[in-house]
Design an enzyme around this catalytic site. Structure first.
Site, PDB file in Angstrom:
ATOM      1  N   ALA A  17     -13.895 -25.915  17.884  1.00 17.75           N
ATOM      2  CA  ALA A  17     -12.719 -26.548  17.268  1.00 17.75           C
ATOM      3  C   ALA A  17     -12.755 -28.062  17.501  1.00 17.75           C
ATOM      4  CB  ALA A  17     -11.435 -25.941  17.830  1.00 17.75           C
ATOM      5  N   LYS A  36     -14.603 -30.276  30.223  1.00 20.05           N
ATOM      6  CA  LYS A  36     -14.702 -30.057  31.669  1.00 20.05           C
ATOM      7  C   LYS A  36     -16.156 -30.087  32.120  1.00 20.05           C
ATOM      8  CE  LYS A  36     -10.742 -27.013  32.464  1.00 20.05           C
ATOM      9  NZ  LYS A  36     -10.355 -25.640  32.794  1.00 20.05           N
ATOM     10  N   SER A  43     -16.025 -21.275  25.423  1.00 19.71           N
ATOM     11  CA  SER A  43     -16.211 -19.904  24.910  1.00 19.71           C
ATOM     12  C   SER A  43     -17.093 -19.918  23.674  1.00 19.71           C
ATOM     13  CB  SER A  43     -14.868 -19.279  24.523  1.00 19.71           C
ATOM     14  OG  SER A  43     -14.165 -18.892  25.651  1.00 19.71           O
ATOM     15  N   TRP A  46     -20.597 -18.927  23.791  1.00 20.94           N
ATOM     16  CA  TRP A  46     -20.933 -17.551  24.132  1.00 20.94           C
ATOM     17  C   TRP A  46     -20.680 -16.567  23.000  1.00 20.94           C
ATOM     18  CZ3 TRP A  46     -23.781 -17.239  28.325  1.00 20.94           C
ATOM     19  CH2 TRP A  46     -23.721 -18.303  29.217  1.00 20.94           C
ATOM     20  N   GLY A  50     -20.407 -13.399  15.343  1.00 17.40           N
ATOM     21  CA  GLY A  50     -20.554 -14.286  14.212  1.00 17.40           C
ATOM     22  C   GLY A  50     -19.250 -14.813  13.672  1.00 17.40           C
ATOM     23  N   GLU A 114     -17.988  -5.606  11.460  1.00 17.08           N
ATOM     24  CA  GLU A 114     -17.393  -5.397  12.779  1.00 17.08           C
ATOM     25  C   GLU A 114     -16.093  -4.630  12.618  1.00 17.08           C
ATOM     26  OE1 GLU A 114     -17.208  -9.332  14.579  1.00 17.08           O
ATOM     27  OE2 GLU A 114     -19.230  -9.045  15.353  1.00 17.08           O
ATOM     28  N   HIS A 236     -11.609  -7.197  25.285  1.00 21.52           N
ATOM     29  CA  HIS A 236     -12.795  -6.718  24.570  1.00 21.52           C
ATOM     30  C   HIS A 236     -13.159  -5.370  25.168  1.00 21.52           C
ATOM     31  CE1 HIS A 236     -16.687  -6.400  22.738  1.00 21.52           C
ATOM     32  NE2 HIS A 236     -16.390  -7.440  21.987  1.00 21.52           N
ATOM     33  N   ARG A 282     -10.150  -3.548  17.985  1.00 18.95           N
ATOM     34  CA  ARG A 282     -10.464  -3.655  19.414  1.00 18.95           C
ATOM     35  C   ARG A 282      -9.395  -3.080  20.330  1.00 18.95           C
ATOM     36  NH1 ARG A 282     -12.971  -9.696  19.506  1.00 18.95           N
ATOM     37  NH2 ARG A 282     -14.947  -9.022  18.646  1.00 18.95           N
ATOM     38  N   HIS A 343     -10.396 -11.086  26.763  1.00 17.94           N
ATOM     39  CA  HIS A 343     -11.355 -11.710  25.856  1.00 17.94           C
ATOM     40  C   HIS A 343     -10.775 -12.841  25.009  1.00 17.94           C
ATOM     41  CE1 HIS A 343     -14.953 -11.928  23.482  1.00 17.94           C
ATOM     42  NE2 HIS A 343     -14.338 -11.569  22.368  1.00 17.94           N
ATOM     43  N   GLU A 367      -8.502 -21.763  19.823  1.00 16.87           N
ATOM     44  CA  GLU A 367      -7.860 -20.672  20.569  1.00 16.87           C
ATOM     45  C   GLU A 367      -6.605 -21.110  21.312  1.00 16.87           C
ATOM     46  OE1 GLU A 367     -10.711 -18.229  22.636  1.00 16.87           O
ATOM     47  OE2 GLU A 367      -9.138 -17.157  23.700  1.00 16.87           O
ATOM     48  N   ARG A 378      -6.125 -10.093  16.935  1.00 13.84           N
ATOM     49  CA  ARG A 378      -7.124 -10.859  16.178  1.00 13.84           C
ATOM     50  C   ARG A 378      -8.175  -9.931  15.584  1.00 13.84           C
ATOM     51  NH1 ARG A 378     -12.459 -13.619  17.972  1.00 13.84           N
ATOM     52  NH2 ARG A 378     -12.408 -11.892  19.425  1.00 13.84           N
ATOM     53  N   SER A 383     -11.999 -15.911  14.679  1.00 11.14           N
ATOM     54  CA  SER A 383     -11.571 -17.059  15.485  1.00 11.14           C
ATOM     55  C   SER A 383     -12.451 -18.283  15.290  1.00 11.14           C
ATOM     56  CB  SER A 383     -11.477 -16.691  16.959  1.00 11.14           C
ATOM     57  OG  SER A 383     -12.525 -15.857  17.315  1.00 11.14           O
ATOM     58  N   LEU A 384     -13.765 -18.105  15.164  1.00 10.84           N
ATOM     59  CA  LEU A 384     -14.596 -19.280  14.901  1.00 10.84           C
ATOM     60  C   LEU A 384     -14.205 -19.896  13.557  1.00 10.84           C
ATOM     61  CD1 LEU A 384     -18.126 -18.054  16.107  1.00 10.84           C
ATOM     62  CD2 LEU A 384     -16.674 -19.771  17.196  1.00 10.84           C
TER      63      LEU A 384
HETATM   64  C1  LIG Z   1     -18.315 -13.812  24.984  1.00 13.47           C
HETATM   65  C2  LIG Z   1     -17.524 -14.200  23.760  1.00 13.47           C
HETATM   66  C3  LIG Z   1     -17.922 -13.773  22.501  1.00 13.47           C
HETATM   67  C4  LIG Z   1     -17.190 -14.130  21.368  1.00 13.47           C
HETATM   68  N1  LIG Z   1     -17.652 -13.771  20.122  1.00 13.47           N
HETATM   69  C5  LIG Z   1     -17.013 -14.232  19.022  1.00 13.47           C
HETATM   70  C6  LIG Z   1     -17.538 -14.006  17.725  1.00 13.47           C
HETATM   71  O1  LIG Z   1     -18.586 -13.394  17.569  1.00 13.47           O
HETATM   72  N2  LIG Z   1     -16.844 -14.488  16.654  1.00 13.47           N
HETATM   73  C7  LIG Z   1     -15.674 -15.190  16.779  1.00 13.47           C
HETATM   74  O2  LIG Z   1     -15.098 -15.607  15.769  1.00 13.47           O
HETATM   75  N3  LIG Z   1     -15.164 -15.426  18.003  1.00 13.47           N
HETATM   76  C8  LIG Z   1     -15.802 -14.992  19.119  1.00 13.47           C
HETATM   77  N4  LIG Z   1     -15.294 -15.257  20.358  1.00 13.47           N
HETATM   78  C9  LIG Z   1     -14.096 -16.071  20.454  1.00 13.47           C
HETATM   79  C10 LIG Z   1     -14.459 -17.524  20.143  1.00 13.47           C
HETATM   80  O3  LIG Z   1     -15.705 -17.825  20.709  1.00 13.47           O
HETATM   81  C11 LIG Z   1     -13.417 -18.464  20.705  1.00 13.47           C
HETATM   82  O4  LIG Z   1     -12.137 -18.081  20.322  1.00 13.47           O
HETATM   83  C12 LIG Z   1     -13.660 -19.875  20.172  1.00 13.47           C
HETATM   84  O5  LIG Z   1     -14.989 -20.248  20.375  1.00 13.47           O
HETATM   85  C13 LIG Z   1     -12.726 -20.853  20.855  1.00 13.47           C
HETATM   86  O6  LIG Z   1     -13.157 -22.127  20.523  1.00 13.47           O
HETATM   87  P1  LIG Z   1     -12.323 -23.377  20.992  1.00 13.47           P
HETATM   88  O7  LIG Z   1     -13.038 -24.563  20.481  1.00 13.47           O
HETATM   89  O8  LIG Z   1     -10.898 -23.191  20.644  1.00 13.47           O
HETATM   90  O9  LIG Z   1     -12.391 -23.316  22.594  1.00 13.47           O
HETATM   91  P2  LIG Z   1     -13.659 -23.234  23.552  1.00 13.47           P
HETATM   92  O10 LIG Z   1     -14.890 -22.977  22.810  1.00 13.47           O
HETATM   93  O11 LIG Z   1     -13.312 -22.330  24.670  1.00 13.47           O
HETATM   94  O12 LIG Z   1     -13.768 -24.724  24.120  1.00 13.47           O
HETATM   95  C14 LIG Z   1     -12.809 -25.221  25.014  1.00 13.47           C
HETATM   96  C15 LIG Z   1     -13.266 -26.588  25.481  1.00 13.47           C
HETATM   97  O13 LIG Z   1     -12.187 -27.219  26.145  1.00 13.47           O
HETATM   98  C16 LIG Z   1     -12.648 -27.759  27.372  1.00 13.47           C
HETATM   99  N5  LIG Z   1     -11.490 -27.817  28.253  1.00 13.47           N
HETATM  100  C17 LIG Z   1     -10.670 -26.803  28.625  1.00 13.47           C
HETATM  101  N6  LIG Z   1      -9.686 -27.277  29.398  1.00 13.47           N
HETATM  102  C18 LIG Z   1      -9.894 -28.613  29.527  1.00 13.47           C
HETATM  103  C19 LIG Z   1      -9.237 -29.661  30.217  1.00 13.47           C
HETATM  104  N7  LIG Z   1      -8.148 -29.456  30.972  1.00 13.47           N
HETATM  105  N8  LIG Z   1      -9.737 -30.918  30.134  1.00 13.47           N
HETATM  106  C20 LIG Z   1     -10.862 -31.180  29.412  1.00 13.47           C
HETATM  107  N9  LIG Z   1     -11.523 -30.213  28.721  1.00 13.47           N
HETATM  108  C21 LIG Z   1     -11.038 -28.957  28.792  1.00 13.47           C
HETATM  109  C22 LIG Z   1     -13.782 -26.845  27.811  1.00 13.47           C
HETATM  110  O14 LIG Z   1     -14.620 -27.499  28.724  1.00 13.47           O
HETATM  111  C23 LIG Z   1     -14.434 -26.573  26.461  1.00 13.47           C
HETATM  112  O15 LIG Z   1     -15.282 -27.642  26.145  1.00 13.47           O
HETATM  113  C24 LIG Z   1     -16.013 -14.909  21.505  1.00 13.47           C
HETATM  114  C25 LIG Z   1     -15.602 -15.315  22.775  1.00 13.47           C
HETATM  115  C26 LIG Z   1     -16.354 -14.987  23.896  1.00 13.47           C
HETATM  116  C27 LIG Z   1     -15.899 -15.465  25.242  1.00 13.47           C
END
Ligand SMILES: Cc1cc2nc3c(=O)[nH]c(=O)nc-3n(C[C@H](O)[C@H](O)[C@H](O)COP(=O)(O)OP(=O)(O)OC[C@H]3O[C@@H](n4cnc5c(N)ncnc54)[C@H](O)[C@@H]3O)c2cc1C
Length: 539
Positions: A17, A36, A43, A46, A50, A114, A236, A282, A343, A367, A378, A383-384
């Site tokens: 995001a 951080k 997340s 990881w 897809g 899925e 999950h 799920r 999850h 997220e 969800r 979510s991606l």
């Molecule tokens: C194992 C796993 C498998 C998944 N598989 C899928 C999938 O196949 N398809 C799908 O759509 N979704 C999947 N998801 C969910 C999806 O990956 C997440 O919902 C999505 O990537 C969240 O993205 P984000 O950018 O919101 O947050 P994140 O990717 O979690 O990034 C958060 C960022 O914020 C930073 N941060 C946090 N707090 C602070 C702070 N206080 N100060 C500074 N930086 C901070 C962290 O360091 C990180 O860089 C999966 C999740 C996991 C854990």
């Protein structure tokens, strides 16, 4: 003296995001992205399965919308679902331009299916889709002269001018701990975008990396934003069960490709719970596993895809297979032990269709936010897509208003004159453990009023202790996260107690029926809590 940095847009979080928002902004504004740790702290890195998008002519946007609404159990915002799902194809094309190369066969994308999806519509890069996307986006970000990506920074609190007794009500930046120097810095910006991810670390067992401590949700709450639907925590169903596997996730795609859930004796059991069997949503699968584990006193159940040939497993699930091999399992030869783990956080900072929060100048995407896309549950791989669609929408709106907001240059520095270094870090470690343990036991997959009330009493006690600690000692990474986790736990429990029904991911044995009324749980700030206050600052 506090170090100060100024930028047009401060993006807190370097997952999909935050990176997407930065890329959509960077041709128009100076952008600073804070995270951080490295990209593995997100997340996003990881994500395995897809990203969902309709491209097959036999599939349709309305079918994807209907699947999303069905998973969301009456609480999705249909307009937001349609907006997000409709942007799927353009989002996939944009990822292509950013260098993501999704798996294909004979010049056709290879799409998987899925749970909850009525069609094969999941774009993937083997089982490392998140890594492929974050790496491509990170390269672009590092190459862009207008973006500065800074790691080892932990945002502590947002700066809402109103909370400092100033006008107007506006987010003007953030106080941030530099983990390398242990000093607090001030980042001043015209706009702030929260992209800090979810809060699954509030539970003892989670598939998420360590950064998922709900920092953005807690910071937004303290800054004056409404928070919605925090009772909907997705567990999950299938994480590898092994003392050293640290809840390694076994993607839903394994069930999508025919994986069967079995009891230790080999008996499949999903037919007793849902006619969609292993492809049920799920929450249904996680509750079925939880039920069987509690009924039979099991430590785990088994996931069996050994009827598929070795080369299919090795090419479709290389990472999962490699990780299983480390623990002595071969997916192609035997069932593997699995358990559920926290999850995904469906609730979060309430935002509009562009990611704008209640505090002017502050956006929340990914997220950390509650957009209305997921409702009470969800749908897998949505979510991606949400991260990317809302990352772009927020960027487009910020671009339009960029020069209407000044950079506030007179933000007070962080006052450390009345705090000392802690000599009792054991208190933090103990409270971390206690909090995550009772959240798992009392506020997990199946809840009761009594368990929730018990959790609430413990939260009150821990809050007082953490406040005491926070007031007297210099902030550290663990203290910042613990303070946020207790806030998030409080928001989850209060939301769960408010919902007197069972729906989607919230299942309460005392209220097993679903109410006829479809209503979000919205918590309003303003309830004064001693954890809400900023660290004392000097003007
Ligand atoms: C194992 C796993 C498998 C998944 N598989 C899928 C999938 O196949 N398809 C799908 O759509 N979704 C999947 N998801 C969910 C999806 O990956 C997440 O919902 C999505 O990537 C969240 O993205 P984000 O950018 O919101 O947050 P994140 O990717 O979690 O990034 C958060 C960022 O914020 C930073 N941060 C946090 N707090 C602070 C702070 N206080 N100060 C500074 N930086 C901070 C962290 O360091 C990180 O860089 C999966 C999740 C996991 C854990």
């Amino acid at each position: 003296m506090t170090q100060r940095f100024s930028t047009d847009v401060l993006v807190i979080g370097g997952g999909v995001a935050g990176l997407a928002a930065a890329l959509h902004l960077a041709d128009y504004a100076r952008v600073t992205v804070l995270c951080k740790g490295d990209i593995e702290s997100a997340s996003s890195h990881w994500a395995q399965g897809g990203i969902a998008s309709v491209t097959d002519p036999d599939d349709s946007v309305s079918a994807h919308v209907q699947d999303t609404l069905a998973a969301g159990a009456g609480l999705c915002d249909e307009a937001v679902v349609t907006q997000t799902v409709s942007r799927g194809p353009a989002t996939i094309r944009q990822l292509g331009r950013w260098g993501v190369s999704f798996d294909s066969e004979d010049n056709e994308f290879h799409l998987t299916q899925e749970g909850g999806h009525s069609f094969r519509r999941i774009f993937h890069v083997a089982d490392t889709t998140g890594r492929a996307i974050t790496e491509s986006l990170t390269h672009r970000v590092l190459d862009h002269p207008n973006i500065e990506l800074i790691t080892d920074r932990v945002a502590i609190d947002l700066i809402n001018l109103n909370k400092l007794g100033r006008f107007p009500n506006r987010c003007a930046g953030a106080y941030v701990l530099n983990r390398s120097t242990n000093h607090v810095e001030v980042f001043q910006a015209r706009f702030v975008v929260l992209a800090t991810g979810g809060a699954s670390k509030v539970y003892l067992y989670t598939s998420n990396p360590d950064s998922s401590t709900g920092d953005g949700i807690a910071m937004a709450w303290r800054a004056g934003c409404r928070i919605a639907n925090m009772e909907f925590n997705q567990f999950h169903p299938t994480c590898l069960y092994h003392p050293h596997a640290k809840s390694f996730l076994i993607s839903e795609a394994v069930r999508g490709e025919g994986g069967i859930l079995r009891l230790p004796g080999g008996e499949p059991f999903m037919s007793r719970f849902d006619e969609r069997l292993e492809l049920a949503p799920r929450d249904v699968v996680a509750r079925a596993i939880d039920f069987e584990m509690k009924r039979l006193g099991l430590d785990c159940v088994y996931l069996d895809i050994s009827h598929r040939p070795q080369n299919f497993i090795d090419s479709h699930f290389p990472t999962i297979q490699a990780r299983c091999r480390e623990f002595g399992y071969n997916l192609a030869k035997e069932p593997i032990p699995v358990v559920p783990a926290a999850h995904y956080t469906c609730g979060g900072v309430l935002v509009d269709s562009n990611g704008a929060t209640d505090v002017p100048g502050l956006y929340a995407i990914g997220e950390v936010s509650c957009t209305g896309l997921h409702g009470a549950n969800r749908l897998a791989s949505n979510s991606l897509l949400e991260c990317l669609v809302f990352g772009e929408a927020a960027a487009v709106e910020i671009r339009t208003h960029l020069h209407e907001k000044p950079i506030e240059a007179t933000i007070p520095h962080w006052d450390e004159s009345e705090v000392t270094d802690s000599d009792e870090d054991v208190l933090i470690a103990h409270n971390w453990e206690e909090l995550r343990r009772f959240m798992w036991d009392y506020v997990g997959i199946v809840r009761t009023d009594k368990r929730l009330q018990r959790a609430q009493r413990r939260i009150e006690m821990l809050k007082a202790e953490i406040h005491e600690y926070y007031s007297h000692y210099r902030v550290s990474n663990d203290l910042i996260e613990l303070r946020n986790l207790i806030h998030v736990a409080d928001l989850i429990v209060r939301s769960a107690l408010t919902r007197q029904e069972s729906r989607g991911l919230h299942f309460n044995l005392d209220h097993p029926e679903r109410s006829e009324k479809n209503q979000d749980t919205i918590l309003f700030p303003g309830y004064i809590d001693h954890l809400d206050v900023l660290k004392p600052v000097v003007g």
